[in-house]
Write a protein that holds these residues in place. Sequence first.
Motif, PDB file in Angstrom:
ATOM      1  N   SER B  50       1.718  -2.869 -19.551  1.00 57.00           N
ATOM      2  CA  SER B  50       1.839  -3.678 -18.349  1.00 57.00           C
ATOM      3  C   SER B  50       2.856  -4.788 -18.571  1.00 57.00           C
ATOM      4  O   SER B  50       2.515  -5.894 -18.990  1.00 57.00           O
ATOM      5  CB  SER B  50       0.477  -4.272 -18.002  1.00 57.00           C
ATOM      6  N   VAL B  52       4.258  -6.663 -16.554  1.00 59.80           N
ATOM      7  CA  VAL B  52       3.998  -7.876 -15.769  1.00 59.80           C
ATOM      8  C   VAL B  52       3.053  -8.811 -16.532  1.00 59.80           C
ATOM      9  O   VAL B  52       3.289 -10.017 -16.636  1.00 59.80           O
ATOM     10  CB  VAL B  52       3.413  -7.522 -14.386  1.00 59.80           C
ATOM     11  N   ALA B  53       1.971  -8.241 -17.102  1.00 54.41           N
ATOM     12  CA  ALA B  53       1.034  -9.067 -17.865  1.00 54.41           C
ATOM     13  C   ALA B  53       1.721  -9.677 -19.078  1.00 54.41           C
ATOM     14  O   ALA B  53       1.509 -10.850 -19.409  1.00 54.41           O
ATOM     15  CB  ALA B  53      -0.174  -8.239 -18.292  1.00 54.41           C
ATOM     16  N   LEU B  56       3.948 -12.509 -17.965  1.00 54.16           N
ATOM     17  CA  LEU B  56       3.157 -13.687 -17.620  1.00 54.16           C
ATOM     18  C   LEU B  56       2.677 -14.415 -18.871  1.00 54.16           C
ATOM     19  O   LEU B  56       2.716 -15.646 -18.949  1.00 54.16           O
ATOM     20  CB  LEU B  56       1.950 -13.274 -16.779  1.00 54.16           C
ATOM     21  N   ASN B 164      -7.742 -19.215 -24.495  1.00 53.38           N
ATOM     22  CA  ASN B 164      -8.812 -18.314 -24.048  1.00 53.38           C
ATOM     23  C   ASN B 164      -8.418 -17.584 -22.772  1.00 53.38           C
ATOM     24  O   ASN B 164      -8.671 -16.381 -22.633  1.00 53.38           O
ATOM     25  CB  ASN B 164     -10.100 -19.096 -23.802  1.00 53.38           C
ATOM     26  N   PHE B 165      -7.805 -18.305 -21.848  1.00 57.31           N
ATOM     27  CA  PHE B 165      -7.455 -17.685 -20.572  1.00 57.31           C
ATOM     28  C   PHE B 165      -6.196 -16.850 -20.686  1.00 57.31           C
ATOM     29  O   PHE B 165      -6.041 -15.859 -19.993  1.00 57.31           O
ATOM     30  CB  PHE B 165      -7.354 -18.756 -19.492  1.00 57.31           C
ATOM     31  N   LEU B 168      -7.314 -13.568 -21.904  1.00 62.09           N
ATOM     32  CA  LEU B 168      -7.941 -12.805 -20.829  1.00 62.09           C
ATOM     33  C   LEU B 168      -6.907 -11.954 -20.095  1.00 62.09           C
ATOM     34  O   LEU B 168      -7.166 -10.819 -19.699  1.00 62.09           O
ATOM     35  CB  LEU B 168      -8.605 -13.776 -19.849  1.00 62.09           C
ATOM     36  N   LEU B 169      -5.718 -12.494 -19.950  1.00 62.66           N
ATOM     37  CA  LEU B 169      -4.602 -11.776 -19.322  1.00 62.66           C
ATOM     38  C   LEU B 169      -4.283 -10.503 -20.093  1.00 62.66           C
ATOM     39  O   LEU B 169      -3.765  -9.540 -19.531  1.00 62.66           O
ATOM     40  CB  LEU B 169      -3.381 -12.702 -19.365  1.00 62.66           C
ATOM     41  N   ARG B 170      -4.558 -10.518 -21.394  1.00 54.64           N
ATOM     42  CA  ARG B 170      -4.303  -9.346 -22.211  1.00 54.64           C
ATOM     43  C   ARG B 170      -5.589  -8.542 -22.451  1.00 54.64           C
ATOM     44  O   ARG B 170      -5.669  -7.727 -23.358  1.00 54.64           O
ATOM     45  CB  ARG B 170      -3.697  -9.773 -23.554  1.00 54.64           C
ATOM     46  N   GLY B 171      -6.630  -8.827 -21.634  1.00 53.85           N
ATOM     47  CA  GLY B 171      -7.851  -8.041 -21.715  1.00 53.85           C
ATOM     48  C   GLY B 171      -8.771  -8.420 -22.859  1.00 53.85           C
ATOM     49  O   GLY B 171      -9.661  -7.657 -23.229  1.00 53.85           O
ATOM     50  N   TRP B 173     -11.298 -11.439 -24.872  1.00 49.39           N
ATOM     51  CA  TRP B 173     -12.139 -12.593 -24.591  1.00 49.39           C
ATOM     52  C   TRP B 173     -12.852 -12.967 -25.874  1.00 49.39           C
ATOM     53  O   TRP B 173     -13.673 -12.208 -26.373  1.00 49.39           O
ATOM     54  CB  TRP B 173     -13.131 -12.262 -23.474  1.00 49.39           C
TER      55      TRP B 173
END
Lengths: 291, 291, 291
Positions: B50, B52-53, B56, B164-165, B168-171, B173
């Motif tokens: 991805s 886009v991810a 970002l 942490n967030f 999360l964008l990369r799946g 946690w």
Amino acid sequence: MDVLTVLNLGDFAHAFSKMGMFPVFDVAYYIVSIVYLKYEPGSVEVSRRSPVASWLSAMLYCFGSYILADIMLGSSPIDYFQYNSHILLASAVWYLIFYCPLNLFYKCVTFLPVKLVLVALKEVVRTRKIAAGVHHAHHAYHHGFFIMVIVGYVKGSGVALMSNFEQLLRGMWRPETTEILNMSFPTKASLYGAILFTLQEAHWLPVSKSMLILAFTLFMATSKVVMTARHSHGSPFTLIESWVCHLLFGSPLGATEDDHHPPAAAAPSSPLKTKEDLGEGARKRKVKKAE
Amino acid sequence: MDVLTVLNLGDFAHAFSKMGMFPVFDVAYYIVSIVYLKYEPGSVEVSRRSPVASWLSAMLYCFGSYILADIMLGSSPIDYFQYNSHILLASAVWYLIFYCPLNLFYKCVTFLPVKLVLVALKEVVRTRKIAAGVHHAHHAYHHGFFIMVIVGYVKGSGVALMSNFEQLLRGMWRPETTEILNMSFPTKASLYGAILFTLQEAHWLPVSKSMLILAFTLFMATSKVVMTARHSHGSPFTLIESWVCHLLFGSPLGATEDDHHPPAAAAPSSPLKTKEDLGEGARKRKVKKAE
Amino acid sequence: MDVLTVLNLGDFAHAFSKMGMFPVFDVAYYIVSIVYLKYEPGSVEVSRRSPVASWLSAMLYCFGSYILADIMLGSSPIDYFQYNSHILLASAVWYLIFYCPLNLFYKCVTFLPVKLVLVALKEVVRTRKIAAGVHHAHHAYHHGFFIMVIVGYVKGSGVALMSNFEQLLRGMWRPETTEILNMSFPTKASLYGAILFTLQEAHWLPVSKSMLILAFTLFMATSKVVMTARHSHGSPFTLIESWVCHLLFGSPLGATEDDHHPPAAAAPSSPLKTKEDLGEGARKRKVKKAE
């Protein structure tokens, strides 16, 4: 004679609603909030390992309502941190509660008679915050009734609504226990309070604001003092809520929101469930063990 | 003679503090940041699956400090994205690091001598950001010393504080590893730097701002270059910190924040612990394996 | 004759782009959005246990795009809640879908022919939102092309981009399924649409805005209606995307983003994967079971 009584009550309510909160009431608010933080599992370890994280948690507990309300209204979330004296006072309370030699300060403020007074004072501040939040939102959005309710609600509930993210700061993550899903008594009362104050602000409630503040403060302080004294975590709303939810939303009768968890979620969440509603005994044992 | 030296140093510090960061220093900042992103587990797979991810994530690594500072001051979090040339430059660096044929660009910039220069340049930008953040907050809140420290801190730490967030964008946690709980050296240094610059802005530190920028830049660049060259992840603050924490917060002596994890949390988090402090060898092996 | 046709088409496009969305199109948007919420696992239980959480989820589904766009531009995230009639309308739709006796309303609106019309109407609103988002961002940042794309994108995608946090409201947490990592068709189309509208706003696309709105609406409505009717979750972009990703980012050919999960992540996420792309049959069975 009767008119005079009403007049006097009105005067008293007006004087009460103008009374300054700083510093006595605010200090009580900080103390009770940070004592609740100390009840949280893991908070004592965090205070030893990472004072910065512990301090941040304490600030969220004390000023979470301002942070959330500022976010909701699009201001700087740390806007309230410009009041250095408030921050310093809360920091001093945090330091005394977590690091005082012999745990003396903590023992004093959690001595039941003292605590009952502090809890009552905290509810005075909470009611004022709800009223101020609704008023502030009314100022920004004259007919934004939903916005008024939301801002009043977050002003009253404070850190509870962001407890998931506050826990993250302490390295915990419990997605099954969001405050919205299992509202504790203060959160629910804040919601109802915000609705009442919004109705008053919209002139749909035939009562003056100062009178509403007085009545709501009395209700909140009495409820919380009784609940704290009896180590109870029931809610005075249970009966009426269960009927309303049954009629409007088809929820099964007799099952309040609190004991109607699906079994899977109940098992892990039950020992941690609602922060402010845990029995005192259990809490104290936990805190003692942690030290 | 002595006066002259001081004068010259003052002039040099002034010139240094006025030096433009764009494009040379900024490019170094982008390169080092995105190389650190590539070290993160899973980032190479995400860049294939991805784009886009991945883009970002890269933008958060490059502009996280601006995003956080804008959030803290209540502005638009993507305000900095109006500078198209900066975004395009960072995007080009991202493309070259992740998709350059034969991984050529990545190999060049992670060649140790090149990397040491880039790391030093990055610290120049970091110090400037802290100073700018404190100054900006001072402009908005004249006596908001806590706000100044917070804004300077987030300006210096950048993506680390929202790691942490970003994960999360990369799946991913990993709630047990928040940056606040286990601060890495750059995050800690940013905090201390923000405090110093706030003291300077409040005229409690008898030193000019340009001199403080020069001194702090030298300290940061030296520390990070030495740490990168020696693959070390110690911190020059360890000794003084452990004494201060012992005296003020009762932390056990000799146990720094880093090796004082509770055993349960340490096991899963240790291999991933602090992004910027991992030994180079381990990282390179990981990145190679992922490709 | 040909010129006349073009003129008429232009007039039609202009009239179409000026057509009011409230209340018909907006109601369709609310209905389809909240039906998708009801498809989500656990949402029916939550509606019984905690109406407040369910209502909040529904509001995020209906107004998530406004909330995200307001956050991105630094306004109050609940700014849109000042439009009481919109909120009341969406609340009524939420009530009817979740609590209507015999589930009558839900059965009507998910009757396939009705649903196809509603889905088409929803796409009309989505296109308008993207265009409005880009225009709004253009107004705030004249040359902020990245900001325009981002704001248009979040306006089109809405709740999908914050689905992780929306799930948290319902006590769920699935970090492996972020929308950015596995973009569904509407999210992807919103991104491409936002890029097109930004190019138009920057005068790099030789077409009028009303014409672009008409064309993009037709494309979106047709695609979604066909996909809904055929219970399909393919995407018309698959072929061109896989080639572009192969050329630019070295992604393996033939593997679309959707079936190129790493095995570990695919196992838990596959049954829940993309909200809007699940086959109708599976969904209905789930919802029935939950009631």
